[in-house]
Design an enzyme around this catalytic site. Structure first.
Site, PDB file in Angstrom:
ATOM      1  CE  LYS A 119      -4.618  -1.197   2.145  1.00 13.19           C
ATOM      2  NZ  LYS A 119      -5.587  -1.059   2.588  1.00 13.19           N
ATOM      3  CE  LYS A 208      -6.173  -7.556  -2.041  1.00 14.57           C
ATOM      4  NZ  LYS A 208      -6.772  -7.635  -1.400  1.00 14.57           N
ATOM      5  CE  LYS A 211     -14.242  -3.790   0.212  1.00 15.06           C
ATOM      6  NZ  LYS A 211     -13.888  -3.901   1.504  1.00 15.06           N
TER       7      LYS A 211
HETATM    8  P1  AMP Z   1     -11.722  -5.727   2.605  1.00 19.58           P
HETATM    9  O1  AMP Z   1     -12.280  -5.575   0.992  1.00 19.58           O
HETATM   10  O2  AMP Z   1     -10.277  -5.584   2.695  1.00 19.58           O
HETATM   11  O3  AMP Z   1     -12.008  -4.833   3.796  1.00 19.58           O
HETATM   12  O4  AMP Z   1     -11.538  -7.454   2.466  1.00 19.58           O
HETATM   13  C1  AMP Z   1     -12.709  -8.022   3.340  1.00 19.58           C
HETATM   14  C2  AMP Z   1     -12.466  -9.572   3.460  1.00 19.58           C
HETATM   15  O5  AMP Z   1     -12.823  -9.570   1.974  1.00 19.58           O
HETATM   16  C3  AMP Z   1     -11.522  -9.815   4.217  1.00 19.58           C
HETATM   17  O6  AMP Z   1     -11.751 -11.002   4.474  1.00 19.58           O
HETATM   18  C4  AMP Z   1     -10.425 -10.246   2.983  1.00 19.58           C
HETATM   19  O7  AMP Z   1      -9.945 -11.198   2.596  1.00 19.58           O
HETATM   20  C5  AMP Z   1     -11.095 -10.523   1.823  1.00 19.58           C
HETATM   21  N1  AMP Z   1     -11.604 -10.363  -0.024  1.00 19.58           N
HETATM   22  C6  AMP Z   1     -10.654  -8.950  -0.375  1.00 19.58           C
HETATM   23  N2  AMP Z   1      -9.949  -9.341  -1.038  1.00 19.58           N
HETATM   24  C7  AMP Z   1     -10.510 -10.986  -1.480  1.00 19.58           C
HETATM   25  C8  AMP Z   1     -10.080 -11.870  -2.660  1.00 19.58           C
HETATM   26  N3  AMP Z   1      -9.371 -10.647  -3.909  1.00 19.58           N
HETATM   27  N4  AMP Z   1     -10.238 -12.639  -2.754  1.00 19.58           N
HETATM   28  C9  AMP Z   1     -10.686 -13.072  -1.638  1.00 19.58           C
HETATM   29  N5  AMP Z   1     -11.556 -12.527  -0.285  1.00 19.58           N
HETATM   30  C10 AMP Z   1     -10.509 -11.160  -0.911  1.00 19.58           C
END
Ligand code: AMP
Ligand code: TRP
Length: 339
Positions: A119, A208, A211
Site C-alpha cells: 500500500k 487479487k 476495492k
Molecule cells: P477488505 O476489502 O480488505 O475490507 O476485505 C474484506 C474481506 O474480504 C477480507 O476477509 C479479505 O481477506 C477478503 N477479500 C478481499 N479481497 C479478496 C479477494 N480478491 N479474494 C478473496 N477474498 C478477498
C-alpha cells in the site's frame, strides 16, 4: 440487552472496510462463508471504519459506505438474530486496546507486513512512499489485533491477504500473555476457505480483485447491473488456448472457473465435462448469467432495506458486545498496572 454467553460454541470475529465497492472477491472469500457458518458459531462482524481512514477518504462518502456495507452484509444473509454487526468506531475499546498493544509490539514485526509494503509502494520510490504513508497505515495490523483480541475470538475467517495480519495478532497475544504471565488473551485461529481464498482481477488475473483496483472492469461489484456483469465477464482476460479446464498456469480462465465453481457449487470434474469441446465465449456467457442470477436476490434485498433499520441493527450490535469489550479493557489495564 444481554451480553453473549459462551455456551453457543466458538466465537468468530471478522471485519470489512467501508472503503470502495464490495466485490465478488469479498463475497466469495469472506462474506458468503460468514453467512453460511452463522448457525455453527457465536459471530461478531465489524465494519472497520477506523481501518478505512488509514488512507484518504471523503467524509460524506465514508459515512454512506458504512451504511451501504452494512446493508449488503444483511442482504448477503448476515442475520442480526444470529450475529452482532457493528461499526468499529462506535466502541472506543478498539482504539484503547490498540494503543496499549502498540506499546508491547516491536516495530520490526510491523515492518514485515506485506500489505503495508504494497500500500505504501504507490509512490515512485519505496522510501518516499513510506515517508508519505500515514502512521495509521503502518499501525493498521495492531488495530486489527485489538479487534480480534477484545472478544476472546476463537476463529477469524478471512481471505488469504489477511492471514499475515491474523498471524501477527496471535504473536502479539502470545507475547503479551508471556510478559504479564497471564492468559488474558485467547490465541485466535485463522480460517481461510482454500478454493476462494484469492479471487483475482478480471483484467489482471495476476493480482487479487480489490476495492482499489484502477483497471476498468477488473472487479465485479455486488451492486453491478446485469449488463455491467455481462460486459465485464465477456471482456475478462483469458488466453488463446480456448479449452475450459482448471489449469492454474492459465490464470485468467482458471479464475473464471473458480468463480463459476463457487457460485454454482458444482464439482470441478462436472464443470469440465459440461464445457468439453466448447469454447471460452460459451462458458463466459453462462458464467455471466450465473453471477447475475446469484446476485439478483442480494440486490433485491439490499434495495428494500430502509436506512433506519440498518442504523438500528448497528446500534443494537454495538450495545450487545460493549460489555464484553469493556470487561476485557478493564482486565488488561489491571494486569499492566494502569490507573
Ligand atoms: P477488505 O476489502 O480488505 O475490507 O476485505 C474484506 C474481506 O474480504 C477480507 O476477509 C479479505 O481477506 C477478503 N477479500 C478481499 N479481497 C479478496 C479477494 N480478491 N479474494 C478473496 N477474498 C478477498
Ligand atoms: N484488515 C481486514 C481487511 O482489510 C479487515 C479487518 C479489520 C479484520 N479488523 C479485522 C478482519 C479483524 C478480521 C478480523 O480485510
Amino acid at each position: 440487552m444481554k451480553p453473549f454467553d459462551r455456551t453457543q460454541g466458538k466465537r468468530v470475529f471478522s471485519g470489512i472496510q467501508p472503503s470502495g465497492d464490495v466485490h465478488i472477491g469479498n463475497y466469495l472469500g469472506a462474506i458468503k462463508n460468514w453467512a453460511e457458518s452463522q448457525d455453527e458459531y457465536d459471530n461478531i462482524f465489524c465494519i472497520v471504519d477506523l481501518h478505512a481512514i488509514t488512507v484518504k477518504q471523503d467524509p460524506k462518502i465514508l459515512k454512506k459506505k458504512i451504511r451501504e456495507i452494512a446493508g449488503l452484509l444483511l442482504a448477503c444473509g448476515i442475520d442480526p438474530k444470529k450475529s452482532s454487526l457493528f461499526v468499529q468506531s462506535h466502541l472506543a475499546a478498539h482504539t484503547e486496546l490498540s494503543w496499549i498493544l502498540n506499546c508491547f509490539t516491536p516495530m520490526g514485526w510491523l515492518e514485515k507486513m506485506t500489505q503495508f509494503k504494497e500500500k505504501s509502494e504507490g509512490q515512485a520510490c519505496l522510501s518516499t512512499g513510506r515517508e508519505r504513508a500515514s502512521v495509521g497505515l503502518f499501525d493498521y495490523p495492531i488495530l486489527m489485533a485489538a479487534d480480534i483480541l477484545l472478544y476472546e475470538t476463537d476463529i477469524v475467517p478471512v481471505g488469504e491477504d489477511q492471514s499475515q495480519h491474523v498471524e501477527l495478532a496471535r504473536d502479539i497475544a502470545k507475547r503479551f500473555n508471556v510478559i504479564f504471565d497471564s492468559n488474558i488473551f485467547k490465541i485466535p485461529e485463522v480460517k481461510i476457505k482454500k478454493e476462494t481464498a484469492r479471487i483475482m482481477g478480471l483484467q489482471n488475473p495476476e493480482k487479487k480483485m480489490s476495492k482499489s483496483s484502477e483497471l476498468a472492469g477488473d472487479s465485479i461489484l455486488l451492486l453491478d447491473s446485469p449488463d455491467a456483469i455481462r460486459e465485464k465477464i465477456m471482456k475478462a482476460k483469458t488466453d488463446s488456448f480456448n479449452e475450459v479446464n482448471f489449469d492454474k498456469e492459465r490464470a485468467g480462465i482458471y479464475n473464471l472457473l473458480v468463480i463459476y465453481e463457487s457460485f454454482s457449487e458444482m464439482g470441478r470434474g462436472d464443470i469440465e465435462t459440461k464445457y468439453e469441446g466448447k469454447g471460452y465465449a460459451e462458458f463466459k456467457k453462462d458464467l455471466a448469467e450465473l453471477v447475475i442470477e446469484k446476485l439478483e436476490p442480494i440486490q433485491e434485498k439490499y434495495n428494500k432495506l430502509p436506512e433506519s433499520e440498518i442504523d438500528k441493527i448497528l446500534q443494537d450490535g454495538a450495545e450487545k458486545i460493549r460489555p464484553m469489550a469493556e470487561k476485557k479493557i478493564k482486565e488488561v489495564k489491571e494486569v499492566i498496572g494502569l490507573g
